[in-house]
Enzyme design. Structure first.
Site, short mmCIF file in Angstrom:
data_model
loop_
_atom_site.label_atom_id
_atom_site.label_comp_id
_atom_site.label_asym_id
_atom_site.label_seq_id
_atom_site.Cartn_x
_atom_site.Cartn_y
_atom_site.Cartn_z
N ARG A 247 0.84 -1.21 0.00
CA ARG A 247 0.00 0.00 0.00
C ARG A 247 0.87 1.25 0.00
NH1 ARG A 247 -5.18 -0.18 1.48
NH2 ARG A 247 -5.12 1.89 0.57
N GLN B 169 7.37 -9.27 -6.39
CA GLN B 169 6.94 -10.28 -5.42
C GLN B 169 6.70 -11.62 -6.10
OE1 GLN B 169 3.48 -9.14 -3.17
NE2 GLN B 169 3.75 -10.81 -1.71
N LEU B 170 7.00 -12.69 -5.35
CA LEU B 170 6.73 -14.05 -5.83
C LEU B 170 5.29 -14.14 -6.31
CD1 LEU B 170 7.53 -17.11 -6.02
CD2 LEU B 170 6.62 -17.33 -3.70
N SER B 171 5.14 -14.67 -7.53
CA SER B 171 3.81 -14.79 -8.12
C SER B 171 3.16 -16.10 -7.73
CB SER B 171 3.95 -14.71 -9.65
OG SER B 171 2.76 -15.16 -10.26
N ASN C 59 13.37 4.48 -0.90
CA ASN C 59 14.31 5.55 -0.56
C ASN C 59 14.14 5.97 0.90
OD1 ASN C 59 12.56 7.94 -0.32
ND2 ASN C 59 12.19 7.66 -2.53
N HIS D 50 8.91 7.52 6.40
CA HIS D 50 7.44 7.62 6.46
C HIS D 50 6.84 6.27 6.88
CE1 HIS D 50 3.37 8.79 5.49
NE2 HIS D 50 3.26 7.77 4.66
N ARG E 37 4.07 2.91 10.58
CA ARG E 37 3.78 1.50 10.84
C ARG E 37 4.51 0.89 12.04
NH1 ARG E 37 -0.42 -0.58 7.59
NH2 ARG E 37 -0.18 0.15 5.47
C1 LIG Z 1 -3.29 1.86 11.41
C2 LIG Z 1 -3.57 1.74 9.95
C3 LIG Z 1 -4.77 1.25 9.52
C4 LIG Z 1 -5.07 1.15 8.17
N1 LIG Z 1 -6.27 0.65 7.78
C5 LIG Z 1 -6.58 0.58 6.48
C6 LIG Z 1 -7.84 0.08 6.04
O1 LIG Z 1 -8.69 -0.30 6.84
N2 LIG Z 1 -8.10 0.03 4.72
C7 LIG Z 1 -7.20 0.48 3.80
O2 LIG Z 1 -7.48 0.44 2.61
N3 LIG Z 1 -5.96 0.92 4.17
C8 LIG Z 1 -5.64 0.99 5.47
N4 LIG Z 1 -4.41 1.44 5.86
C9 LIG Z 1 -3.43 1.78 4.83
C10 LIG Z 1 -3.33 3.32 4.66
O3 LIG Z 1 -4.58 3.86 4.30
C11 LIG Z 1 -2.29 3.67 3.60
O4 LIG Z 1 -2.74 3.20 2.34
C12 LIG Z 1 -0.95 3.06 3.85
O5 LIG Z 1 -0.64 3.17 5.22
C13 LIG Z 1 0.10 3.78 3.02
O6 LIG Z 1 0.25 5.08 3.55
P1 LIG Z 1 0.49 6.33 2.62
O7 LIG Z 1 -0.62 6.52 1.65
O8 LIG Z 1 0.81 7.47 3.55
O9 LIG Z 1 1.85 5.89 1.89
P2 LIG Z 1 2.32 6.17 0.42
O10 LIG Z 1 1.39 5.57 -0.56
O11 LIG Z 1 3.71 5.71 0.35
O12 LIG Z 1 2.24 7.73 0.28
C14 LIG Z 1 3.18 8.55 0.98
C15 LIG Z 1 2.60 9.95 1.10
O13 LIG Z 1 2.50 10.51 -0.21
C16 LIG Z 1 1.32 11.31 -0.30
N5 LIG Z 1 0.44 10.72 -1.31
C17 LIG Z 1 0.48 9.46 -1.81
N6 LIG Z 1 -0.45 9.28 -2.74
C18 LIG Z 1 -1.13 10.44 -2.81
C19 LIG Z 1 -2.23 10.85 -3.59
N7 LIG Z 1 -2.85 10.05 -4.45
N8 LIG Z 1 -2.69 12.12 -3.43
C20 LIG Z 1 -2.09 12.95 -2.56
N9 LIG Z 1 -1.03 12.61 -1.76
C21 LIG Z 1 -0.57 11.38 -1.92
C22 LIG Z 1 0.69 11.32 1.08
O14 LIG Z 1 1.21 12.42 1.81
C23 LIG Z 1 1.19 10.03 1.68
O15 LIG Z 1 1.20 10.02 3.09
C24 LIG Z 1 -4.10 1.54 7.21
C25 LIG Z 1 -2.86 2.03 7.64
C26 LIG Z 1 -2.58 2.13 8.99
C27 LIG Z 1 -1.24 2.65 9.41
#
Ligand SMILES: Cc1cc2nc3c(=O)[nH]c(=O)nc-3n(C[C@H](O)[C@H](O)[C@H](O)COP(=O)(O)OP(=O)(O)OC[C@H]3O[C@@H](n4cnc5c(N)ncnc54)[C@H](O)[C@@H]3O)c2cc1C
Length: 257
Positions: free
Chosen positions: A100, A109-111, A195, A201, A206
């Site tokens: 995510r 990743q392993l397919s 990176n 982050h 996490r």
């Molecule tokens: C406690 C916890 C519970 C969670 N529960 C769920 C859940 O129930 N369901 C679910 O689907 N996911 C869940 N997640 C996953 C979460 O929603 C994020 O997808 C995941 O943690 C990746 O974080 P991120 O988007 O910050 O990271 P990255 O994708 O690496 O993005 C890094 C940063 O880049 C910026 N960014 C990235 N993409 C965009 C964009 N499109 N537009 C604007 N800014 C952007 C944001 O600032 C973001 O923080 C959970 C995560 C945590 C930590």
């Protein structure tokens, strides 16, 4: 199986190219002896922004320079340092969460379509491992799903539905259908490149979720690995422990952006 993290590629400076650049600018870079390439690369990138070489170079050593970039929130410079990690012994449930993370991460990743998972291992969650009765229930469920996987592969091949497909697509079709019964605990292998900014982050978001034990374990492996490679870059993260498992926490006010 237990989680194992190996760094398979890391930053390296091309000092010849850097010297050529500096000569062209009629300047020099006073390097701090013995610094890790990842942090030197970040320092060099930061200095390019201001051409702060030669007489414009402050007395800050590499560690202080990196620390000030982090403290000031000039985090785009941290993106130049990246590592490739090979992570094994983790569950597909875990990697579903890992992937995510979209920005600054790349994955291979392993397919389960190209790889026959008949002999796949499964990762016992730590919470299950602590209770013998839970281990029994867990093992029985995993065994049942493996039996079903193998039986489905056999039945689908015997059904001849996909005989008109090329071998590769026939296998893909059968394995795709059979894998639907595999547990989320199925062990997987993933190579990912990330990176330093993205890693910070990730660890921030996490590393300290108490109820996510596999994530805590992998976060600790990651922090240990990158701290050995770039101690200053990750010096605001601390490894603590709770209930026999690690926690990765960030102390102080260093911004994560
Ligand atoms: C406690 C916890 C519970 C969670 N529960 C769920 C859940 O129930 N369901 C679910 O689907 N996911 C869940 N997640 C996953 C979460 O929603 C994020 O997808 C995941 O943690 C990746 O974080 P991120 O988007 O910050 O990271 P990255 O994708 O690496 O993005 C890094 C940063 O880049 C910026 N960014 C990235 N993409 C965009 C964009 N499109 N537009 C604007 N800014 C952007 C944001 O600032 C973001 O923080 C959970 C995560 C945590 C930590």
């Amino acid at each position: 199986v237990t989680a194992v993290l190996r760094i398979v590629a890391r930053p390296a400076l091309d000092l010849v190219a850097i010297s050529e650049f500096l000569e062209g600018e009629a300047t020099e870079w006073r390097r701090t002896p013995g610094m890790p390439p990842a942090e030197e690369l970040i320092e060099f990138a930061g200095r390019v922004c201001y051409l702060s070489f030669g007489s414009r170079q402050s007395p800050k050593d590499t560690a202080a320079y990196v620390r000030s970039l982090v403290d000031q929130g000039h985090h785009s410079v941290l993106e130049h340092a990246s590592w490739s990690f090979l992570l094994t012994g983790v569950s597909r449930a875990f990697t579903h969460q890992l992937v995510r993370h979209r920005i600054g991460f790349s994955y291979s990743q392993l397919s389960q379509q190209y790889h026959d998972e008949s002999d796949a291992e499964a990762v016992v969650p730590a919470a299950v491992r602590r209770h013998p009765a839970a281990v029994e229930t867990w093992k029985a469920a995993v065994d049942r799903s493996h039996v079903a996987y193998r039986e489905l592969l056999r039945l689908l091949a015997a059904g001849h539905d996909a005989d008109d497909l090329p071998e590769r697509e026939r296998l893909r079709l059968e394995r795709s259908a059979a894998r639907s019964v595999l547990p989320a605990a199925t062990e997987t292998k993933i190579l990912f490149t990330a990176n330093a900014r993205a890693l910070r982050h990730f660890l921030d978001e996490r590393g300290a979720i108490v109820g996510d034990e596999e994530m805590r374990v992998v976060s600790a492996l990651l922090l240990r690995a990158v701290s050995a490679e770039a101690p200053e870059l990750f010096s605001d993260f601390v490894l603590t422990e709770r209930g026999g498992l690690p926690l990765v926490e960030r102390r102080g006010d260093r911004a994560e952006s």
